[in-house]
Write an enzyme that holds these catalytic residues in place. Sequence first.
Site, PDB file in Angstrom:
ATOM      1  CB  ILE A 258      -0.789  -0.173   1.316  1.00 58.14           C
ATOM      2  CG1 ILE A 258      -1.493   1.273   1.311  1.00 58.14           C
ATOM      3  CG2 ILE A 258      -0.081  -0.166   2.603  1.00 58.14           C
ATOM      4  CD1 ILE A 258      -2.916   0.881   2.658  1.00 58.14           C
ATOM      5  CB  SER A 259       1.327   3.987  -2.278  1.00 63.94           C
ATOM      6  OG  SER A 259       1.821   3.667  -3.902  1.00 63.94           O
TER       7      SER A 259
END
Length: 213
Positions: free
Chosen positions: A63-64
């Site tokens: 997840i960025s």
Amino acid sequence: MGDLARHRGKRNKLVKLLIEKGIRDREVLKAIGKVPRHLFIDSSFEEFAYQDQAFPIAAGQTISQPYTVAFQSEKLALSPGQKVLEVGTGSGYQAAVLCEMGMKVYSIERQKELFDATRPLLQKLGYTLYTKYGDGYAGLPNHAPFDGIIVTAGAPEIPKALLQQLKVGGRLVIPVGTNVQKMKVLIRKTEKDFELQDHGDFRFVPMLHDKNH
């Protein structure tokens, strides 16, 4: 695990941090302040969900970090109601931010494990968008053209199919490169002409071509 006052407090701090880091778009900041990021990651990371860092998710993906999500969202420069294609649904967090910004969101994911987990999560949280399991390099030609396209994995090159699916005036925001990516913004000026902008270095997981492996 619901969305509690302590989560909202942490989100407010995160928004302030993003402002300090240079994010200016009010709609982006408002969306980051609303989306419950802790629900998009493994519960073991819940305590750290609102730190500005990436976390591992299923299928070897990440997840960025919130800054990257905010930066890419800001570079799209879209208005509510416009149509955006996200290549790489991943955890669903970026898609949720775009939904909160009022976009008509289309999202494609090539990892079946992620697709099967993320689609019901987004529905459960009340986000309305079109999701598809498939190869992001091909985009979604049947739903084109798009006002904006955002790619959430590092691409070795700019996929021509995605450029073709942009409206004139539309923007493609894509990290290009292998180990370290350059964030590129391509603006479609005419049917044949694109303006290219370079916005510095980022690190993403690689964009994979063949959805069957």
